[in-house]
Scaffold this motif. Structure first.
Motif, PDB file in Angstrom:
ATOM      1  N   UNK A 250       0.826  -1.202   0.000  1.00  0.00           N
ATOM      2  CA  UNK A 250       0.000   0.000   0.000  1.00  0.00           C
ATOM      3  C   UNK A 250       0.861   1.253   0.000  1.00  0.00           C
ATOM      4  N   UNK A 251       0.388   2.294  -0.687  1.00  0.00           N
ATOM      5  CA  UNK A 251       1.106   3.554  -0.741  1.00  0.00           C
ATOM      6  C   UNK A 251       2.305   3.553  -1.660  1.00  0.00           C
ATOM      7  N   UNK A 252       2.371   2.605  -2.590  1.00  0.00           N
ATOM      8  CA  UNK A 252       3.549   2.486  -3.459  1.00  0.00           C
ATOM      9  C   UNK A 252       3.360   3.131  -4.822  1.00  0.00           C
ATOM     10  N   UNK A 253       2.216   3.783  -5.052  1.00  0.00           N
ATOM     11  CA  UNK A 253       2.015   4.473  -6.328  1.00  0.00           C
ATOM     12  C   UNK A 253       1.386   3.617  -7.405  1.00  0.00           C
ATOM     13  N   UNK A 254       0.554   2.648  -7.030  1.00  0.00           N
ATOM     14  CA  UNK A 254      -0.075   1.775  -8.036  1.00  0.00           C
ATOM     15  C   UNK A 254      -1.047   2.554  -8.916  1.00  0.00           C
ATOM     16  N   UNK A 255      -1.766   3.540  -8.334  1.00  0.00           N
ATOM     17  CA  UNK A 255      -2.772   4.272  -9.107  1.00  0.00           C
ATOM     18  C   UNK A 255      -2.150   4.959 -10.315  1.00  0.00           C
ATOM     19  N   UNK A 256      -1.000   5.583 -10.130  1.00  0.00           N
ATOM     20  CA  UNK A 256      -0.326   6.245 -11.246  1.00  0.00           C
ATOM     21  C   UNK A 256       0.123   5.239 -12.299  1.00  0.00           C
ATOM     22  N   UNK A 257       0.356   3.992 -11.882  1.00  0.00           N
ATOM     23  CA  UNK A 257       0.838   2.970 -12.821  1.00  0.00           C
ATOM     24  C   UNK A 257      -0.216   2.572 -13.838  1.00  0.00           C
ATOM     25  N   UNK A 258      -1.491   2.747 -13.502  1.00  0.00           N
ATOM     26  CA  UNK A 258      -2.516   2.386 -14.492  1.00  0.00           C
ATOM     27  C   UNK A 258      -3.271   3.587 -15.040  1.00  0.00           C
ATOM     28  N   UNK A 259      -3.166   4.773 -14.405  1.00  0.00           N
ATOM     29  CA  UNK A 259      -3.832   5.951 -14.954  1.00  0.00           C
ATOM     30  C   UNK A 259      -3.029   6.594 -16.094  1.00  0.00           C
ATOM     31  N   UNK A 281     -16.108   5.087 -24.558  1.00  0.00           N
ATOM     32  CA  UNK A 281     -14.777   5.523 -24.135  1.00  0.00           C
ATOM     33  C   UNK A 281     -13.654   4.702 -24.777  1.00  0.00           C
ATOM     34  N   UNK A 282     -12.416   5.198 -24.572  1.00  0.00           N
ATOM     35  CA  UNK A 282     -11.223   4.484 -25.027  1.00  0.00           C
ATOM     36  C   UNK A 282     -10.805   3.433 -23.994  1.00  0.00           C
ATOM     37  N   UNK A 283     -10.987   3.758 -22.728  1.00  0.00           N
ATOM     38  CA  UNK A 283     -10.618   2.826 -21.659  1.00  0.00           C
ATOM     39  C   UNK A 283     -11.395   3.135 -20.405  1.00  0.00           C
ATOM     40  N   UNK A 284     -11.324   2.212 -19.433  1.00  0.00           N
ATOM     41  CA  UNK A 284     -12.063   2.418 -18.192  1.00  0.00           C
ATOM     42  C   UNK A 284     -11.333   1.767 -17.016  1.00  0.00           C
ATOM     43  N   UNK A 285     -11.615   2.319 -15.832  1.00  0.00           N
ATOM     44  CA  UNK A 285     -11.082   1.813 -14.571  1.00  0.00           C
ATOM     45  C   UNK A 285     -12.259   1.383 -13.715  1.00  0.00           C
ATOM     46  N   UNK A 341     -13.722   6.255 -18.527  1.00  0.00           N
ATOM     47  CA  UNK A 341     -14.792   5.994 -17.571  1.00  0.00           C
ATOM     48  C   UNK A 341     -14.177   5.406 -16.307  1.00  0.00           C
ATOM     49  N   UNK A 342     -14.523   6.002 -15.176  1.00  0.00           N
ATOM     50  CA  UNK A 342     -14.153   5.454 -13.863  1.00  0.00           C
ATOM     51  C   UNK A 342     -15.449   5.045 -13.187  1.00  0.00           C
ATOM     52  N   UNK A 343     -15.545   3.785 -12.775  1.00  0.00           N
ATOM     53  CA  UNK A 343     -16.842   3.277 -12.349  1.00  0.00           C
ATOM     54  C   UNK A 343     -16.708   2.221 -11.270  1.00  0.00           C
ATOM     55  N   UNK A 365      -8.799  -1.879 -20.015  1.00  0.00           N
ATOM     56  CA  UNK A 365      -9.609  -2.094 -18.813  1.00  0.00           C
ATOM     57  C   UNK A 365      -8.682  -2.406 -17.648  1.00  0.00           C
ATOM     58  N   UNK A 366      -8.859  -1.668 -16.566  1.00  0.00           N
ATOM     59  CA  UNK A 366      -8.078  -1.913 -15.355  1.00  0.00           C
ATOM     60  C   UNK A 366      -9.035  -2.166 -14.191  1.00  0.00           C
ATOM     61  N   UNK A 367      -8.732  -3.172 -13.399  1.00  0.00           N
ATOM     62  CA  UNK A 367      -9.476  -3.452 -12.179  1.00  0.00           C
ATOM     63  C   UNK A 367      -8.562  -3.132 -10.999  1.00  0.00           C
TER      64      UNK A 367
END
Length: 644
Positions: A250-259, A281-285, A341-343, A365-367
């Protein structure tokens, strides 16, 4: 009259005998053997076989009364002769049938008894650990997910993608020319473990990743100077179009890795050929909770605004989650053009079913927190969402805790996947100082005031159920502590107000259930208090991970008592030892049943949930999920509270 009949019969017999004499009888003539006698012979052979007689030798059987048996063994082997002259060829065929296979002379009952005796003898030679491991393998085989994580159309049509998505991104020449030893040295230095084929090299700075200047300015404004280990390897993999499973603490910057990869892909598509109304859309999270979806959406908006100010195309982002009025997104829907799309799963499935938009051009697509999403019962929603894709997509899964079972299951939806792991899956953040204290149940709420004095605000308090959250908030307000709370029964407006007030330092304490434990980024939190120990060690890792983020140090204080199960306390004990934290005497005194596995050189821990203090046979998560499955109910305080 009778005399005449006798004469006629005699004449008929003489005539038949004459005809028989006149017939040309060859050497291969076979006299007829009555059916009853043949059956008696076969019965005699079966009885002899059961008695252990060897049909390979020459045995002679006489079946006078259809049931009595007389056998003579003739040396050298020979014919079997019956009193009535049985057929030699028929006997040879019977011998061939009797001697087929090594067990042909033994009855099935006797074979079964011999097999059981052999199994018992083999089991007696095995140790208790070996028996336990075999039993665990059986359990894992029984609970293994055999359904593919893919759309029904792809499964029914047998569509299988053999190659990864192609992109225009390539690393700089000096990166491409690095030797395998140099790349391995970088991964080893930053403790990056990778699995897969043709893995892109790790890159140690953002400049070599070819990011546009507005994005570099965004990172600079956030105080991000160099990529974290998960970003060093995860970003090049995602930029290359490869499917990926990303695991990091946790807190290692994973969000930036897929955004960032999604922003760059959407920007490229919009630059080449701008979207028309109804094409995105082109992609979604996809996120498991509303708070996490809101946080990810705000990150996309921040990057998009800087790109637009820097002269690049405007990227629109749509937030799609439960609890909000979609009129908030009216401007985006009115334009009909949105690239990202973020959903959350439930609302996304609903919007797709209503044909609010389609996924015809969606190739990404990222989960986020993928394992938690599947644990919370969103598997069917995910399958339904996948059915709306028309073509191949790049699939990326990220989490801090992803047991091997989830990894194996997730690979069914990936094409030539790359697994990037920074540290052990499910390990605690080493920047968090973990303190565990034994506090009696009736004294916990009073002891909170002492714990709050350890560090300055803001402080985050986790409780297992909603009633405890409300009680803690009321108590702290009575004591003059500025406190807000969130849980699944609060309205979306109340939840967003609490999060914003806490993030902007208007309130000192946030009390929450696990809706605030998954992925939320509170950069300045110095202290997290766990009012009670969660039922699963994965929840503990996510809770304490709200502090000690982005390289900063934090403190996590956990209350335990006799209400905590022994399995979860053993998991906690091993987690503390792994992170080289102080283990309190109450945990040291617990007898560890996994020690015998270490003596055998067997890797410890549960293959189902990743806990280090128990094995699969004692897994509390597996037991809970089996109860939920048979009861047909969703997990409490999660699915109903987090997303719907």
């Amino acid at each position: 009259m009778a005399t005449q009949r006798t004469r006629d019969r005699a004449t008929k017999r003489d005539s038949e005998a004459l005809n028989d004499d006149d017939m040309d009888v060859g050497e291969d003539y076979v006299p007829y053997v009555p059916l009853a006698k043949r059956r008696a012979e076969k019965f005699s052979k079966l009885v002899s076989r059961k008695g252990g007689l060897d049909f390979g030798s020459a045995n002679q059987y006489n079946n006078n009364d259809g049931g009595n048996r007389t056998a003579r063994n003739e040396a050298g082997g020979g014919d079997r002769n019956n009193n009535n002259g049985s057929n030699d060829e028929s006997e040879d065929e019977d011998d061939a049938v009797a001697t087929v296979g090594p067990m042909a002379g033994i009855s099935l009952i006797e074979q079964s008894v011999d097999i059981r005796k052999a199994q018992v003898a083999a089991d007696e030679q095995k140790t208790d650990v070996q028996k336990a491991i075999e039993e665990e393998n059986k359990i894992m085989a029984a609970v293994a997910e055999r359904r593919q994580l893919a759309s029904a159309e792809e499964i029914s049509k047998g569509i299988v993608y053999k190659e990864s998505m192609k992109t225009t991104w390539t690393p700089p020449r000096h990166i491409r020319e690095m030797s395998e030893d140099q790349i391995s040295a970088i991964r080893q230095k930053y403790h990056i473990d990778v699995e897969g084929e043709n893995i892109p090299p790790a890159i140690k700075n953002f400049r070599d990743m070819k990011l546009p200047k507005p994005v570099m300015d965004y990172l600079k404004n956030k105080g991000i100077k160099m990529p974290t280990p998960i970003q060093m390897q995860g970003l090049p993999v995602a930029f290359s179009g490869r499917d990926m499973i990303g695991i990091a603490f946790t807190g290692s910057g994973k969000t930036l890795s897929f955004t960032l990869p999604l922003v760059m892909r959407a920007l490229e598509e919009e630059t080449k050929m701008p979207l028309l109304k109804g094409e995105g859309p082109i992609g979604m999270i996809v996120c498991p909770s509303r708070e996490l979806a809101r946080q990810t959406y705000e990150g996309f908006v921040g990057i998009s605004d800087l790109l637009h100010q820097g002269g690049y195309a405007k990227l629109n982002c749509l937030l799609c989650m439960g609890g909000i009025n979609m009129q908030e997104q009216a401007a985006v829907f009115k334009s009909g053009i949105f690239h990202i799309v973020v959903a959350t799963p439930g609302r996304l499935q609903d919007m797709l079913a209503k044909k609010a938009f389609n996924l015809n051009l969606c190739t990404y697509m990222c989960m986020d927190e993928a394992d938690r999403m599947l644990d919370m019962g969103f598997e069917e929603e995910v399958r339904t969402i996948l059915s709306y894709f028309k073509y191949q997509r790049q699939t990326i899964l990220y989490s801090a805790t992803m047991p091997k079972k989830i990894q194996d299951f997730a690979r069914s939806a990936l094409v030539q996947p790359v697994t990037v792991n920074v540290g052990r899956a499910g390990a605690a953040n080493l920047d968090v100082i973990q303190e565990v204290e034994y506090v009696k149940q009736e004294a916990k709420i009073v002891y909170l005031l002492e714990c709050l004095q350890k560090t300055p605000p803001p402080v985050l308090i986790f409780a297992e159920n909603k009633n405890d959250v409300d009680d803690i908030q009321e108590y702290l307000l009575l004591k003059g502590v500025e406190t807000v709370s969130i849980h699944g029964s609060k309205t979306q407006e109340e939840r967003e107000y609490a999060i914003n007030a806490f993030k902007t330092y208007q309130k000192d304490v946030l009390v929450a259930t696990d809706v605030a434990s998954k992925g939320l980024d509170f950069a300045e939190i110095h202290h997290v208090i766990l009012f009670d120990m969660p039922k699963e060690i994965e929840d503990y890792v996510h809770r304490i991970g709200r502090t000690g983020r982005s390289g900063k140090t934090g403190i996590a204080t956990t209350f335990i008592n006799m209400n905590s199960s022994e399995q979860i306390l053993l998991d906690l004990k091993h987690l503390l030892k792994e992170a080289k934290q102080r283990v309190p005497p109450v945990l040291e005194a617990l007898e560890d049943p996994t020690e015998k596995y270490k003596d055998m050189g067997v890797a410890g821990g549960c293959a189902y949930c990743g806990g280090l203090g128990h094995r699969v046979a004692d897994c509390p998560k597996l037991e809970q999920q089996q109860k939920t499955k048979h009861g047909g109910m969703s997990r409490p305080n999660e699915r109903a509270g987090n997303e719907m």
